[in-house]
Design an enzyme around this catalytic site. Structure first.
Site, PDB file in Angstrom:
ATOM      1  N   GLY A 112       0.817  -1.213   0.000  1.00  0.00           N
ATOM      2  CA  GLY A 112       0.000   0.000   0.000  1.00  0.00           C
ATOM      3  C   GLY A 112       0.848   1.259   0.000  1.00  0.00           C
ATOM      4  N   CYS A 120       4.215  -8.650   1.481  1.00  0.00           N
ATOM      5  CA  CYS A 120       3.880  -9.401   0.264  1.00  0.00           C
ATOM      6  C   CYS A 120       5.133  -9.873  -0.464  1.00  0.00           C
ATOM      7  CB  CYS A 120       3.012  -8.533  -0.650  1.00  0.00           C
ATOM      8  SG  CYS A 120       2.690  -9.296  -2.230  1.00  0.00           S
ATOM      9  N   CYS A 140       3.098 -13.135   0.072  1.00  0.00           N
ATOM     10  CA  CYS A 140       2.572 -13.722  -1.167  1.00  0.00           C
ATOM     11  C   CYS A 140       3.652 -14.272  -2.112  1.00  0.00           C
ATOM     12  CB  CYS A 140       1.769 -12.689  -1.959  1.00  0.00           C
ATOM     13  SG  CYS A 140       1.088 -11.340  -1.033  1.00  0.00           S
ATOM     14  N   LYS A 158       5.881 -17.148  -0.728  1.00  0.00           N
ATOM     15  CA  LYS A 158       4.923 -18.239  -0.496  1.00  0.00           C
ATOM     16  C   LYS A 158       4.586 -18.956  -1.797  1.00  0.00           C
ATOM     17  CE  LYS A 158       0.776 -17.593  -0.954  1.00  0.00           C
ATOM     18  NZ  LYS A 158      -0.320 -17.077  -0.178  1.00  0.00           N
ATOM     19  N   ALA A 216      10.126   5.038  11.193  1.00  0.00           N
ATOM     20  CA  ALA A 216       9.568   6.381  11.318  1.00  0.00           C
ATOM     21  C   ALA A 216       8.549   6.397  12.449  1.00  0.00           C
ATOM     22  CB  ALA A 216       8.896   6.793  10.009  1.00  0.00           C
ATOM     23  N   TYR A 265      -5.730 -19.259   5.936  1.00  0.00           N
ATOM     24  CA  TYR A 265      -5.095 -19.643   4.672  1.00  0.00           C
ATOM     25  C   TYR A 265      -3.578 -19.771   4.800  1.00  0.00           C
ATOM     26  CZ  TYR A 265      -3.564 -14.861   3.432  1.00  0.00           C
ATOM     27  OH  TYR A 265      -2.947 -13.642   3.398  1.00  0.00           O
ATOM     28  N   GLU A 288      -1.837 -23.152   3.664  1.00  0.00           N
ATOM     29  CA  GLU A 288      -0.870 -23.116   2.562  1.00  0.00           C
ATOM     30  C   GLU A 288       0.485 -23.686   3.011  1.00  0.00           C
ATOM     31  OE1 GLU A 288      -2.661 -19.310   0.070  1.00  0.00           O
ATOM     32  OE2 GLU A 288      -1.068 -18.943   1.504  1.00  0.00           O
ATOM     33  N   ARG A 320      -8.166 -25.118  16.203  1.00  0.00           N
ATOM     34  CA  ARG A 320      -9.137 -25.138  17.312  1.00  0.00           C
ATOM     35  C   ARG A 320     -10.588 -25.253  16.842  1.00  0.00           C
ATOM     36  NH1 ARG A 320      -9.192 -18.701  18.917  1.00  0.00           N
ATOM     37  NH2 ARG A 320      -9.675 -18.070  16.817  1.00  0.00           N
ATOM     38  N   HIS A 362     -13.488 -25.643 -24.716  1.00  0.00           N
ATOM     39  CA  HIS A 362     -13.388 -27.091 -24.581  1.00  0.00           C
ATOM     40  C   HIS A 362     -12.057 -27.600 -25.124  1.00  0.00           C
ATOM     41  CE1 HIS A 362     -14.907 -31.145 -24.266  1.00  0.00           C
ATOM     42  NE2 HIS A 362     -14.449 -31.381 -25.472  1.00  0.00           N
ATOM     43  N   GLU A 401     -15.012 -25.081 -18.190  1.00  0.00           N
ATOM     44  CA  GLU A 401     -16.230 -25.066 -19.014  1.00  0.00           C
ATOM     45  C   GLU A 401     -17.464 -25.451 -18.194  1.00  0.00           C
ATOM     46  OE1 GLU A 401     -16.594 -28.154 -22.244  1.00  0.00           O
ATOM     47  OE2 GLU A 401     -14.622 -28.740 -21.503  1.00  0.00           O
TER      48      GLU A 401
HETATM   49  C1  LIG Z   1       2.625 -15.661   4.653  1.00  0.00           C
HETATM   50  C2  LIG Z   1       1.730 -14.656   3.984  1.00  0.00           C
HETATM   51  C3  LIG Z   1       1.185 -14.936   2.760  1.00  0.00           C
HETATM   52  C4  LIG Z   1       0.353 -14.019   2.141  1.00  0.00           C
HETATM   53  N1  LIG Z   1      -0.179 -14.346   0.924  1.00  0.00           N
HETATM   54  C5  LIG Z   1      -0.994 -13.463   0.297  1.00  0.00           C
HETATM   55  C6  LIG Z   1      -1.534 -13.773  -0.974  1.00  0.00           C
HETATM   56  O1  LIG Z   1      -1.304 -14.859  -1.523  1.00  0.00           O
HETATM   57  N2  LIG Z   1      -2.313 -12.852  -1.577  1.00  0.00           N
HETATM   58  C7  LIG Z   1      -2.594 -11.643  -0.992  1.00  0.00           C
HETATM   59  O2  LIG Z   1      -3.299 -10.827  -1.591  1.00  0.00           O
HETATM   60  N3  LIG Z   1      -2.103 -11.331   0.232  1.00  0.00           N
HETATM   61  C8  LIG Z   1      -1.304 -12.206   0.877  1.00  0.00           C
HETATM   62  N4  LIG Z   1      -0.776 -11.879   2.103  1.00  0.00           N
HETATM   63  C9  LIG Z   1      -1.179 -10.593   2.733  1.00  0.00           C
HETATM   64  C10 LIG Z   1      -0.367  -9.437   2.164  1.00  0.00           C
HETATM   65  O3  LIG Z   1       0.997  -9.706   2.273  1.00  0.00           O
HETATM   66  C11 LIG Z   1      -0.716  -8.168   2.919  1.00  0.00           C
HETATM   67  O4  LIG Z   1      -2.113  -7.981   2.887  1.00  0.00           O
HETATM   68  C12 LIG Z   1      -0.062  -6.930   2.292  1.00  0.00           C
HETATM   69  O5  LIG Z   1       1.327  -7.073   2.291  1.00  0.00           O
HETATM   70  C13 LIG Z   1      -0.464  -5.679   3.081  1.00  0.00           C
HETATM   71  O6  LIG Z   1       0.226  -4.561   2.583  1.00  0.00           O
HETATM   72  P1  LIG Z   1       0.488  -3.302   3.517  1.00  0.00           P
HETATM   73  O7  LIG Z   1       1.069  -2.249   2.631  1.00  0.00           O
HETATM   74  O8  LIG Z   1      -0.702  -2.971   4.292  1.00  0.00           O
HETATM   75  O9  LIG Z   1       1.563  -3.776   4.589  1.00  0.00           O
HETATM   76  P2  LIG Z   1       2.942  -4.515   4.454  1.00  0.00           P
HETATM   77  O10 LIG Z   1       3.141  -5.115   3.118  1.00  0.00           O
HETATM   78  O11 LIG Z   1       3.034  -5.407   5.637  1.00  0.00           O
HETATM   79  O12 LIG Z   1       4.005  -3.340   4.587  1.00  0.00           O
HETATM   80  C14 LIG Z   1       4.193  -2.631   5.768  1.00  0.00           C
HETATM   81  C15 LIG Z   1       5.647  -2.200   5.838  1.00  0.00           C
HETATM   82  O13 LIG Z   1       5.789  -1.213   6.856  1.00  0.00           O
HETATM   83  C16 LIG Z   1       7.038  -1.384   7.479  1.00  0.00           C
HETATM   84  N5  LIG Z   1       6.961  -0.706   8.779  1.00  0.00           N
HETATM   85  C17 LIG Z   1       6.247  -1.049   9.869  1.00  0.00           C
HETATM   86  N6  LIG Z   1       6.373  -0.129  10.837  1.00  0.00           N
HETATM   87  C18 LIG Z   1       7.205   0.826  10.338  1.00  0.00           C
HETATM   88  C19 LIG Z   1       7.703   2.049  10.866  1.00  0.00           C
HETATM   89  N7  LIG Z   1       7.353   2.500  12.079  1.00  0.00           N
HETATM   90  N8  LIG Z   1       8.551   2.784  10.111  1.00  0.00           N
HETATM   91  C20 LIG Z   1       8.910   2.363   8.864  1.00  0.00           C
HETATM   92  N9  LIG Z   1       8.457   1.219   8.323  1.00  0.00           N
HETATM   93  C21 LIG Z   1       7.595   0.470   9.045  1.00  0.00           C
HETATM   94  C22 LIG Z   1       7.201  -2.897   7.546  1.00  0.00           C
HETATM   95  O14 LIG Z   1       8.556  -3.256   7.670  1.00  0.00           O
HETATM   96  C23 LIG Z   1       6.597  -3.315   6.209  1.00  0.00           C
HETATM   97  O15 LIG Z   1       7.587  -3.434   5.215  1.00  0.00           O
HETATM   98  C24 LIG Z   1       0.076 -12.767   2.756  1.00  0.00           C
HETATM   99  C25 LIG Z   1       0.634 -12.472   4.003  1.00  0.00           C
HETATM  100  C26 LIG Z   1       1.441 -13.400   4.617  1.00  0.00           C
HETATM  101  C27 LIG Z   1       2.024 -13.074   5.968  1.00  0.00           C
END
Ligand SMILES: Cc1cc2nc3c(=O)[nH]c(=O)nc-3n(C[C@H](O)[C@H](O)[C@H](O)COP(=O)(O)OP(=O)(O)OC[C@H]3O[C@@H](n4cnc5c(N)ncnc54)[C@H](O)[C@@H]3O)c2cc1C
Length: 462
Positions: free
Chosen positions: A16, A43, A48, A51, A115, A180, A184, A201, A439, A444
């Site tokens: 994000g 991710c 993702c 994984k 930060a 999941y 997985e 559980r 097909h 299908e």
């Molecule tokens: C094992 C696993 C498998 C997954 N598989 C899937 C999938 O197949 N498909 C899917 O859609 N989603 C999957 N997800 C979920 C997906 O990874 C998350 O929904 C997505 O990464 C969320 O993005 P985000 O930007 O909110 O946070 P994140 O990607 O978690 O990014 C947040 C970042 O902020 C940084 N951060 C935290 N605090 C601070 C701070 N104070 N200062 C600076 N940096 C900071 C962290 O280091 C991190 O890099 C999976 C998650 C996991 C754990």
């Protein structure tokens, strides 16, 4: 506005945060982003992407076995875990560099630092030991695996983060959880040859998915050799003199394994970030509370992605980022749409799903039609693999709209992406019926199930 160092400061360089920083910078805004660990976030670095690479790795033994029915003789295969880990590391390092470069290429500034908020417009960069200011602040700090401090011996357990980088592949593993991630990883470890037990559980793995798929996946996983123990939790973990782990379960059973992985949920990263100091409202679980436009209770501070605990998926975090930029910088208030999100579970076989499960549909609609096909995919006719595919459509009998589509089988995730379009668009069963089949494919079935398998009227199956 020029009184501040930046128009936008993003905290967290994951799915994000990076998207918001990149798009806002491309609009000509003065943008900076801080990431404390590695750009790409969960991710790319420990979610993702690695994984899915491990899912691919774990599928090869079945491919080798299936090849025999097609005339191939595959010499005895061997697997090297360190090679997989090293190759995965190379790929995520490549992606990490791209993520950082994309922000910088759009004109944004990147900081490799934690930060912390000092006040509503000031951010302290720990690694740089300095404070910068910004007009708007976006928090996109994601989440982390929930620990289990109440579990005696929890210090011996690992989480998904560590599972990617184990020095050695264990011979036996117990995974606790029924979501999941737990499912997985159970399939990944089993496919790589690890004796795997999944402990959950609840009554059935993967709550919130369609019960038909949950049950069928459970049975198939057990047939493959994965032990699944429902209605059980671990009560203690003890190290044995041989360096293994004895896990006492609530059922009274003791499992002796090499690793215990806990996948019992995720927590938002909101601690020690100065959020309370600026009066930011947090939920009971510590997630940042936002309105429909991802704005917090502090006017110039916004939050997106997993840290808000809405829907925790990468495409959702990215979508929320795009909506945030529209709202904050393009004078076009846009609320993210969390309705009808297609999703997949990369289990073996895979789940792909969009819309309402049968049970949810029955609760909401008076007349529900279920179209269901369970069959052996063509690929397994010659391979001889005893594995069935399940395809199911849930239709609102009154409007004729397809309100749910659920698939268990090869490539279900790919199909869910495509099914997401007609289900989101509110197309009817008749629209599906007049679509020509491709097909021979498994998909299908989606357009050739002409008669309902059964109907449920006012909660009664007829
Ligand atoms: C094992 C696993 C498998 C997954 N598989 C899937 C999938 O197949 N498909 C899917 O859609 N989603 C999957 N997800 C979920 C997906 O990874 C998350 O929904 C997505 O990464 C969320 O993005 P985000 O930007 O909110 O946070 P994140 O990607 O978690 O990014 C947040 C970042 O902020 C940084 N951060 C935290 N605090 C601070 C701070 N104070 N200062 C600076 N940096 C900071 C962290 O280091 C991190 O890099 C999976 C998650 C996991 C754990």
């Amino acid at each position: 506005m020029a009184a501040y160092d930046y128009d936008l400061f993003v905290i967290g360089g994951g799915s994000g945060g990076v998207r918001a920083a990149r798009v806002a910078a491309a609009l000509g805004k003065r943008v900076a982003i801080a990431e404390e660990y590695r750009f790409g976030g969960t991710c790319v670095i420990r979610g993702c992407v690695p994984k899915k690479l491990y899912v691919y790795a774990s599928q090869f033994p079945e491919h080798f076995a299936d090849a025999a029915g097609y005339g191939w003789t595959v010499p005895e295969a061997s697997f090297d875990w360190p090679t997989l880990v090293a190759n995965k590391d190379k790929e995520i390092a490549r992606l990490e560099a791209i993520y950082k470069k994309n922000v910088e290429g759009s004109g944004g500034e990147t900081f490799h630092s934690r930060a912390v908020l000092v006040d509503t417009h000031s951010i302290y960069l720990v690694a740089e030991d300095r404070t910068v200011s910004a007009d708007q602040i976006l928090i996109a700090t994601g989440g982390r695996p929930a620990p289990h401090p109440a579990l005696p011996g929890h210090e011996y357990c690992i989480f998904s983060n560590e599972a990617f980088d184990l020095k050695e592949l264990p011979k036996t593993i117990m995974i606790e959880g029924g979501g999941y991630i737990a499912v997985e990883f159970a399939n990944i470890f089993h496919g790589l040859g690890v004796d795997t037990t999944l402990v959950y559980r609840g009554q059935e793995i993967l709550s919130r998915f369609d019960m038909d798929l949950r049950r069928s996946l459970h049975e198939t996983m057990e047939r493959k050799g994965i032990r699944i123990l429902c209605h059980a939790v671990s009560e203690s973990v003890r190290k044995t003199p041989e360096g293994r782990l004895d896990v006492l379960l609530s059922s009274g059973q003791t499992l002796t394994v090499d690793q215990v992985m806990l996948a019992i949920g995720r927590l938002p990263n909101t601690e020690n970030m100065g959020l309370e100091g600026v009066g930011l409202e947090l939920s009971k679980t510590g997630a940042i509370v936002v309105d429909k436009h991802s704005r917090t209770n502090v006017d110039n501070i916004w939050a997106i992605g997993d840290v808000t605990h809405r829907v925790q998926l990468t495409p959702v975090a990215i979508h929320e980022a795009m909506c945030f930029v529209e709202t904050a910088f393009k004078d076009n208030p846009t609320a993210p749409d969390h309705d009808t999100i297609p999703t997949a579970v990369f289990s073996q076989p895979e789940i792909g799903t969009v819309g309402l499960s049968e049970d949810d549909a029955i609760e909401r609609y008076a007349d529900v039609e279920i179209y269901r096909a369970s069959f052996r995919p063509m690929r397994h006719t010659l391979s001889g693999r005893d594995e069935k595919m399940l395809i199911k459509l849930v239709v609102d009998g009154a409007s004729r709209k397809v309100i749910g589509a659920h698939i268990l089988g090869p490539d279900a995730g790919e199909m869910a992406q495509l099914l997401g379009i007609p289900v989101k668009a509110g197309l009817t069963k008749e629209d599906f019926d007049r679509t020509m089949a491709v097909h021979p494919t498994a998909a299908e079935e989606l357009v050739t199930m002409y008669k309902p398998t059964y109907r449920v009227k006012n909660g009664e199956r007829v």
